[in-house]
Design an enzyme around this catalytic site. Structure first.
Site, PDB file in Angstrom:
ATOM      1  N   LYS A 196     -12.223   0.437  -1.600  1.00  0.00           N
ATOM      2  CA  LYS A 196     -11.259   1.193  -2.411  1.00  0.00           C
ATOM      3  C   LYS A 196     -11.794   1.284  -3.847  1.00  0.00           C
ATOM      4  CE  LYS A 196      -7.610  -0.107   0.826  1.00  0.00           C
ATOM      5  NZ  LYS A 196      -7.691   1.052   1.724  1.00  0.00           N
TER       6      LYS A 196
ATOM      7  N   HIS B  74      -5.661  -3.367  -2.629  1.00  0.00           N
ATOM      8  CA  HIS B  74      -5.357  -2.402  -3.692  1.00  0.00           C
ATOM      9  C   HIS B  74      -5.253  -3.072  -5.061  1.00  0.00           C
ATOM     10  CE1 HIS B  74      -4.511   0.769  -0.746  1.00  0.00           C
ATOM     11  NE2 HIS B  74      -4.011  -0.204  -0.020  1.00  0.00           N
TER      12      HIS B  74
ATOM     13  N   SER C 115       0.793  -1.231   0.000  1.00  0.00           N
ATOM     14  CA  SER C 115       0.000   0.000   0.000  1.00  0.00           C
ATOM     15  C   SER C 115       0.824   1.279   0.000  1.00  0.00           C
ATOM     16  CB  SER C 115      -0.989  -0.006   1.160  1.00  0.00           C
ATOM     17  OG  SER C 115      -0.348  -0.292   2.360  1.00  0.00           O
TER      18      SER C 115
HETATM   19  C1  PLP Z   1      -3.379  -3.589   2.190  1.00  0.00           C
HETATM   20  C2  PLP Z   1      -4.591  -3.202   2.952  1.00  0.00           C
HETATM   21  N1  PLP Z   1      -5.324  -4.156   3.544  1.00  0.00           N
HETATM   22  C3  PLP Z   1      -6.437  -3.864   4.236  1.00  0.00           C
HETATM   23  C4  PLP Z   1      -6.873  -2.567   4.363  1.00  0.00           C
HETATM   24  C5  PLP Z   1      -8.109  -2.304   5.161  1.00  0.00           C
HETATM   25  O1  PLP Z   1      -9.216  -2.175   4.344  1.00  0.00           O
HETATM   26  P1  PLP Z   1     -10.481  -1.343   4.830  1.00  0.00           P
HETATM   27  O2  PLP Z   1     -10.189   0.099   4.579  1.00  0.00           O
HETATM   28  O3  PLP Z   1     -11.611  -1.868   4.027  1.00  0.00           O
HETATM   29  O4  PLP Z   1     -10.627  -1.613   6.285  1.00  0.00           O
HETATM   30  C6  PLP Z   1      -6.147  -1.524   3.754  1.00  0.00           C
HETATM   31  C7  PLP Z   1      -6.522  -0.107   3.808  1.00  0.00           C
HETATM   32  O5  PLP Z   1      -7.210   0.475   4.487  1.00  0.00           O
HETATM   33  C8  PLP Z   1      -4.976  -1.855   3.044  1.00  0.00           C
HETATM   34  O6  PLP Z   1      -4.255  -0.894   2.473  1.00  0.00           O
END
Ligand code: PLP
Length: 411
Positions: free
Chosen positions: A261, A231, A203
């Site tokens: 996202k 992502h 990320s």
């Molecule tokens: C790699 C990754 N996994 C999980 C999440 C968590 O997802 P959510 O925003 O739906 O809680 C995020 C970002 O927030 C992320 O960047």
């Protein structure tokens, strides 16, 4: 007296954060998320900005028919779900969403969570316990790290995307397991259980996990493989199906994703074999002990995912925009590589300098946040640009020029 006790818990952390330029505040947006937004500036005025910071990669939050469909779902289903999935919260719309996720991902089955964070935490802590081993990329997302902590499994962190290092830590864990077995008192042998877990798209760096090699290593070492496609869904592969489509290879055993996202709704999911999904429905605490997502949110996720399915050209526009932007930055002598995802990191290094550049860019009408420790390692502060399918080339060219000038003039 009360303030004194609160001080004991909080004051040092806040003072340290202020001293290290890592103190967090929140920016206020006065318009919906899109490629151009209105921001409340520190002086209270509104200013239009080109947004290069959104996770809404396909800009689906603003598609008229999808907004209408969500509004219709509120009228049909009301505002909340009223119960946990295992009590009264499970509506037909939740099931339809899960069936479509499974189809979209090419898996037997899927289960949804209220966020991607909860999907990671609830999946890892359900699958693994204190006698198990987890192999985790050093740049994995915080939700994976928290899931590992909650599981109490023995965790081996391997160097970022370094398959030789992953192999090394698996061998080390197997040796530790054999020693443990030799000294076990009750004499009943247990099986080695290892889980390899990685982000699909990292990320803060935008680079990709090496899925073909991970599949090979997982098979060779008889470990379970889990990838987090937060992502990657809606971004990678010709039709946005994710990392396996990008490489043209098999899927991981456990595929986690988010609906918040590129899908532009809210929620998380796990897709895989029916047995995995049945297990999570029975054992995952962040699935069981929480109210089901609002039906209208489930409807939005379902509609938006179907939209991605029928509009692969959005995914292609996003990819073209990333290519155009990276080339424009390179042309302006900004040090970036061609990103395979929607995330383009511009590494600055020093925390204070990154903040200064980000603030100067905001004054100039470009919104790119500075990402600092602890989200990235100390001294690795960066501008994290992320692109949308709807950015125009003109916006991206302007942004590249302003970024280049701002970096040069900020020391
Ligand atoms: C790699 C990754 N996994 C999980 C999440 C968590 O997802 P959510 O925003 O739906 O809680 C995020 C970002 O927030 C992320 O960047």
């Amino acid at each position: 007296m009360k303030e004194k006790i609160l001080d004991l818990f909080t004051r040092d952390a806040l003072e340290t954060a202020r001293a290290n330029n890592t103190y967090r505040t929140m920016r206020l947006m006065e318009s919906p998320e899109s490629s151009r937004v209105k921001i409340r500036m520190p002086n209270g005025a509104s200013q239009e900005q080109i947004l290069l910071a959104s996770n809404s990669y396909l800009d689906l939050a603003n598609v008229g028919e999808l907004k209408q469909a969500m509004a219709q779902a509120v009228l049909e289903w009301g505002t909340g779900s009223g119960g946990a999935r295992l009590t009264t919260g499970n509506k037909t719309i939740h099931q339809e969403l899960e069936e479509f996720i499974a189809k979209f991902k090419g898996e037997e089955s899927a289960i949804t969570f209220n966020t991607g964070y909860m999907a990671n935490v609830g999946t890892i802590s359900a699958l693994c316990g204190k006698n198990d081993f987890i192999f985790s990329d050093e740049l994995n997302h915080a939700s994976i790290i928290d899931g590992i902590r909650l599981s109490r499994a023995k965790c081996f962190v391997y160097k970022h995307n370094d398959m030789a290092d992953l192999k090394r830590v698996i061998l080390a864990a197997k040796a530790e397991f054999s020693t443990r077995e030799m000294h076990a008192e009750n004499g009943t042998a247990t099986a080695f259980r290892g889980l390899i877990v990685t982000d699909a798209v990292f990320s803060m760096d935008g680079d990709l996990a090496n899925l073909p090699e991970l599949l090979r290593l997982a098979k060779e070492s008889e470990c379970l493989l889990m990838i987090d496609e937060a992502h990657a869904t809606g971004v990678l592969g010709k039709t946005g199906r994710g990392l396996a489509e990008h490489y043209g290879c098999a899927h991981a055993d456990v595929t986690v994703g988010t609906l918040s996202k590129a899908v532009a709704a809210e929620g998380g999911f796990v897709a895989g074999k029916q047995q995995l999904i049945d297990f999570l429905r029975n054992r995952s605490r962040s699935f069981i002990f929480t109210t089901a997502m609002a039906p209208a949110v489930a409807a939005a996720a379902s509609n938006n995912l179907r939209y991605i399915d029928t509009h692969p050209e959005r995914v292609q526009s996003l990819r073209e925009n990333v290519k155009f932007f990276c080339e424009a930055l390179q042309h302006e002598s900004v040090n970036v590589v061609q990103s395979p995802s929607a995330i383009v990191p511009i590494v600055i290094g020093d925390e204070a300098r990154a903040l200064k550049i980000s603030a100067a860019l905001q004054d100039a009408g470009i919104l790119i946040p500075a990402i600092r420790y602890p989200t990235v390692a100390k001294g690795q502060a960066r501008l994290r640009a992320s692109l949308m399918a709807t950015h125009t080339h003109e916006q991206l060219q302007t942004a590249a020029s302003v970024i280049s000038q701002t970096i040069k003039s900020t020391n």
